[in-house]
Design a protein around this motif. Sequence first.
Motif, short mmCIF file in Angstrom:
data_model
loop_
_atom_site.label_atom_id
_atom_site.label_comp_id
_atom_site.label_asym_id
_atom_site.label_seq_id
_atom_site.Cartn_x
_atom_site.Cartn_y
_atom_site.Cartn_z
N GLY A 10 -4.46 -6.48 -2.85
CA GLY A 10 -4.13 -5.25 -2.13
C GLY A 10 -3.85 -4.09 -3.06
O GLY A 10 -4.46 -3.96 -4.12
N ASP A 11 -2.88 -3.26 -2.66
CA ASP A 11 -2.63 -2.00 -3.36
C ASP A 11 -1.23 -1.99 -4.00
O ASP A 11 -0.43 -2.90 -3.78
CB ASP A 11 -2.71 -0.85 -2.35
N GLY A 14 0.89 -4.86 -5.33
CA GLY A 14 0.22 -6.09 -4.90
C GLY A 14 -0.27 -6.95 -6.06
O GLY A 14 0.12 -8.12 -6.19
N GLY A 44 -7.42 -3.36 2.38
CA GLY A 44 -6.48 -2.25 2.27
C GLY A 44 -7.11 -1.03 1.62
O GLY A 44 -8.32 -0.79 1.74
N LEU A 71 -1.40 -12.95 0.17
CA LEU A 71 -1.57 -11.49 0.27
C LEU A 71 -0.41 -10.77 -0.41
O LEU A 71 0.75 -11.15 -0.25
CB LEU A 71 -1.64 -11.14 1.76
N VAL A 74 -0.50 -3.88 1.17
CA VAL A 74 -1.52 -2.83 1.25
C VAL A 74 -0.90 -1.48 1.59
O VAL A 74 0.19 -1.40 2.13
CB VAL A 74 -2.62 -3.15 2.31
N PRO A 88 -5.30 1.71 5.42
CA PRO A 88 -5.16 0.35 4.87
C PRO A 88 -4.55 -0.64 5.86
O PRO A 88 -4.96 -1.80 5.94
CB PRO A 88 -4.22 0.55 3.68
N LEU A 92 -4.83 -5.02 7.56
CA LEU A 92 -3.83 -6.07 7.81
C LEU A 92 -3.87 -6.52 9.27
O LEU A 92 -3.89 -7.72 9.58
CB LEU A 92 -2.45 -5.49 7.47
N GLU A 277 2.62 -13.67 2.85
CA GLU A 277 2.84 -12.37 2.20
C GLU A 277 4.32 -12.02 2.20
O GLU A 277 5.06 -12.46 3.08
CB GLU A 277 2.04 -11.28 2.93
N SER A 282 3.87 -1.90 -0.42
CA SER A 282 3.14 -1.89 -1.69
C SER A 282 3.86 -1.09 -2.78
O SER A 282 3.38 -1.03 -3.91
CB SER A 282 1.74 -1.32 -1.46
#
Length: 360
Positions: A10-11, A14, A44, A71, A74, A88, A92, A277, A282
């Motif tokens: 992800g971002d 992440g 994302g 995960l 994001v 993003p 999800l 997650e 993020s």
Amino acid sequence: MKYNIAVIEGDGIGPDIVTEAIKVLNTVGEKFNHKFEYEYVLMGGCAIDKEGTPLPEATLDVCKKSDAVLLGAVGGPKWDDPDSKVRPEQGLLGLRNGLKLYCNLRPAVLYAPLKNESPLKDEIVKNGIDICIVRELTGGIYFGERGTEVIDGVKSAYDTERYNVNEIRRIAKIAFETAMKRNKKLTSVDKANILDSSKLWRSIVNEMAKDYPEVEVNHLYVDNTAMQLVKDPTQFDVIVTSNMFGDILSDEASMVTGSIGMLPSASLGDGTLGVYEPIHGSAPDIAGMGIANPLATILSTAMMLRHSFSLEKEAKIIENAVLNVLEDGYRTGDIMTEGKTKVGTVEMGDLVCKKIKEGK
Ligand code: IPM
Ligand code: MG
């Protein structure tokens, strides 16, 4: 055994936290002779940048074929324009829905060494906090009809909270079964003094309570629950609630237990496939700085071992390792207090791995 894990970094932070979680999984794999194979996929903001969509089809396909999905998080300011057509977060929601993961388990535990990190008074938290929030994840206002329109020259927008009997039944069933494995106390949270969807929710929970006579069931309105969570969180064992109420109450529960950086989650459906997650976001402001707390993601891998792979002993060893590292006084910035040893993301991951190697 060999397990295939789809990995969505992800971002923001992440990639930082997922790297540590994988290190932990590999350490467990070596110790217990399991093989974890990883396939990295995009979702994302990074997927919007590279593919123009937050959830590329290939990502969903890989996840569907995996045994579990890990995960990170994001989102970020770069993709935050509220008027933007793609966000993003759609990735999800698309993933949860695409994998039919209607149940989100969010355990909120106050670890004894972190008691001072709870903003609540010592006399309130002295007996610890151990709550499991069971959040409905693929229904309600998150997925109901919505729209923006101009009526008589005035712009208006709407979202719809809708639940059918089957959606309520299947999430309530998991909640009752979770309560049976714990302290047999279930709190169903709704707004039945106002909402029809809540009235239906409450009636189904009551109907199902007859099948679980050992479980003590009570109903609370969501506003009262928000208050009770800070007044006396020790009164809760299992909480079951709708998608949006669960989103809000789990953030509140995380703060009560010290830090949002500590709470893992599992998103589950009817099979063994799950998405694991941290419940935090993020944190783009600290991305790549090596200071994010990886423990929520690491604890999410414990949930993966437990719920998707039925590896209870391995799950426990991760949870114990985290507890031991905290007992030894190591803290990332978010849970740091005087007299403790401040460590970064990588060091925290290393410390947990070391405890796993030593652990029994
Ligand atoms: C969560 C998050 C998500 C949600 C967002 C990022 C869409 O807040 O997992 O709690 O609202 O479900
Ligand atoms: Mg949330």
